[in-house]
Scaffold this active site. Structure first.
Site, PDB file in Angstrom:
ATOM      1  N   GLY A 172      33.518  49.950 -57.903  1.00 25.89           N
ATOM      2  CA  GLY A 172      32.953  50.843 -59.139  1.00 25.89           C
ATOM      3  C   GLY A 172      33.934  51.290 -60.138  1.00 25.89           C
ATOM      4  O   GLY A 172      33.566  51.881 -61.050  1.00 25.89           O
TER       5      GLY A 172
ATOM      6  N   VAL B  86      36.912  49.947 -63.271  1.00 29.74           N
ATOM      7  CA  VAL B  86      36.870  48.735 -64.112  1.00 29.74           C
ATOM      8  C   VAL B  86      37.791  47.536 -63.703  1.00 29.74           C
ATOM      9  O   VAL B  86      37.562  46.500 -63.906  1.00 29.74           O
ATOM     10  CB  VAL B  86      37.653  49.184 -65.411  1.00 29.74           C
ATOM     11  CG1 VAL B  86      39.093  49.729 -65.409  1.00 29.74           C
ATOM     12  CG2 VAL B  86      37.451  48.191 -66.445  1.00 29.74           C
ATOM     13  N   ASP B  87      38.646  47.841 -62.814  1.00 26.52           N
ATOM     14  CA  ASP B  87      39.628  46.586 -62.413  1.00 26.52           C
ATOM     15  C   ASP B  87      38.883  45.810 -61.213  1.00 26.52           C
ATOM     16  O   ASP B  87      38.866  44.455 -61.533  1.00 26.52           O
ATOM     17  CB  ASP B  87      40.891  47.180 -61.566  1.00 26.52           C
ATOM     18  CG  ASP B  87      41.650  48.188 -62.636  1.00 26.52           C
ATOM     19  OD1 ASP B  87      42.035  48.007 -63.717  1.00 26.52           O
ATOM     20  OD2 ASP B  87      42.233  48.988 -62.055  1.00 26.52           O
TER      21      ASP B  87
ATOM     22  N   GLY C  34      36.247  43.021 -53.171  1.00 25.66           N
ATOM     23  CA  GLY C  34      35.839  44.357 -52.768  1.00 25.66           C
ATOM     24  C   GLY C  34      35.656  44.972 -54.129  1.00 25.66           C
ATOM     25  O   GLY C  34      36.452  45.424 -55.141  1.00 25.66           O
TER      26      GLY C  34
ATOM     27  N   CYS D 124      45.425  52.681 -45.846  1.00 24.23           N
ATOM     28  CA  CYS D 124      44.204  52.170 -46.264  1.00 24.23           C
ATOM     29  C   CYS D 124      44.120  50.946 -46.609  1.00 24.23           C
ATOM     30  O   CYS D 124      43.178  50.066 -46.082  1.00 24.23           O
ATOM     31  CB  CYS D 124      43.493  53.015 -47.477  1.00 24.23           C
ATOM     32  SG  CYS D 124      41.930  52.520 -47.975  1.00 24.23           S
TER      33      CYS D 124
ATOM     34  N   CYS E  31      42.180  59.252 -51.893  1.00 26.24           N
ATOM     35  CA  CYS E  31      40.609  59.005 -52.032  1.00 26.24           C
ATOM     36  C   CYS E  31      39.771  59.965 -51.776  1.00 26.24           C
ATOM     37  O   CYS E  31      38.764  60.268 -52.441  1.00 26.24           O
ATOM     38  CB  CYS E  31      40.491  57.609 -51.895  1.00 26.24           C
ATOM     39  SG  CYS E  31      40.822  57.273 -49.978  1.00 26.24           S
TER      40      CYS E  31
END
Length: 377
Positions: A13, A15-16, A10, A101, A197
């Site tokens: 977009g 950094v993780d 997944g 989510c 989100c």
């Protein structure tokens, strides 16, 4: 030697997830990135970052050298997460949509899509760990306890956790950013996303007003004295300090005002002065709608640790069964346990599961206030 497998990551977009994908590609796996679009009601306004995030995910995929697919889960999100979010707020609770989510979208809809792509495993950039113990999967805290996200993953099942990899589970955030910068991953300095989100950086009250009516009413003290007016009980949460509009009714001795309860029947918001007010501190918390990662509850009664909020430290408590609910009595009082949020249990680093907080008539703050008991009960 690691056997190469097809792993669907997944790719958000951020950094993780970028580093998670890089690590798996570096290990020799066939990595496919999937960008999930979960919200589209207002994706053209200034607050929605999905377009920017997709561009960033594409840039990361190009640098790493993997395929990227964009998948729209907006319908599933609205039906499985957002509808629950609105219903809870309308009922006076404060939900945590990030938990749903994960269980309904990232590890349900996304998992099904990844398996359809022939994935042997899926991976995300969450800070958590999993391990197999006698054929059963355990969810563990991340090595970086300051970034641990097991709280948000506590509603996952054995079937959802079995195919999951958390490549960042043993890493610290500072090392993740350092690795991203060293390897030229373009998201290395990107700010972490915060909050819900689909709301982004917009004023929360303005967003909620698009879906729920404003029903003004009085703000009262526990003794019933009117000190202000609220815009609607759905717009406030227990422990809230900002936005009450009663800052002028205070004394240096008592301090700032905080939300301490809601009287849904009489449309009254209860406020108290001072962060340390006894009505904001609770030793006893009930939880319902329980989910246990092992598939069955631990043997109760038991001594465990629990969180009433994500950013709260683990706190020791005694846990007993109460019909379809559980009752936790904490050694030390917890600050403003909030109905609709989650009470999550731990045994050391192992996340056991949890349930939805319900401040009911069986739970009492540190002081006896008959008026407030009927308000938060």
């Amino acid at each position: 030697m690691i056997r190469p497998r097809r792993i669907v990551v997944g790719l958000s977009g951020g950094v993780d997830s970028s580093v998670a994908a890089w690590l798996l590609k570096r290990q020799g796996h066939e990595v496919i990135g999937v960008f999930m679009k979960n919200w589209e009601d207002d994706d053209t306004d200034e607050y929605c970052t999905s377009r920017v995030d997709l561009v960033d995910a594409a840039a990361v995929a190009d640098v790493i050298g993997i395929e990227l697919e964009a998948v729209n889960f907006a319908r599933e999100y609205r039906e499985r997460v957002f509808a629950h979010f609105l219903a809870d707020y309308q009922a006076g609770r404060t939900p945590n949509p990030d938990v749903l989510c994960n269980s309904e979208i990232k590890f349900h809809a996304f998992l099904a899509h990844a398996l359809a792509l022939g994935a042997a495993r899926i991976a995300t950039g969450h800070y958590a760990r999993v391990r197999d113990v006698d054929g059963r999967v355990e969810l563990l805290k991340a090595a970086d306890h300051g970034k641990d996200q097991s709280y948000f993953l506590h509603r996952l099942s054995q079937a959802q956790l079995a195919p999951v990899l958390f490549p960042l589970g043993e890493m610290h955030k500072r090392d993740v950013r350092a690795l991203a910068q060293r390897e030229g991953i373009p998201t290395y300095a990107k700010k972490d996303s915060t909050g819900i989100c689909f709301i982004g950086e917009r004023p929360f009250r303005d967003f909620l007003a698009r879906y729920l009516p404003r029903t003004p009413g009085p703000i009262v003290t526990p003794e019933g004295h009117v000190v202000g007016e609220h815009v609607g009980l759905a717009y406030y949460t227990l422990g809230q300090r900002q936005g009450l509009g009663i800052g002028g009714v205070r004394s240096a001795q008592d301090g700032a005002w905080f939300v301490a309860g809601k009287d849904m029947a009489r449309n009254r918001l209860v406020a108290v002065q001072g962060h340390d007010h006894a009505l904001l501190h609770w030793r006893d918390v009930d939880a319902f709608d329980l989910h246990w990662i092992a598939g069955a509850p631990p043997r109760l009664p038991a001594r465990l640790h629990a969180k009433t909020r994500y950013r709260m430290p683990d706190a020791a408590c005694s846990v007993t069964a109460a019909g379809a609910s559980v009752h936790a009595t904490f050694d030390d009082p917890q600050w403003a346990p909030t109905p609709g949020q989650y009470l999550v249990f731990y045994d050391g680093d192992v996340c056991l599961g949890g349930g939805v907080i319900d401040v009911s008539s069986s739970t009492k703050p540190l002081t006896e206030q008959g008026e407030l008991q009927c308000i938060v009960g």
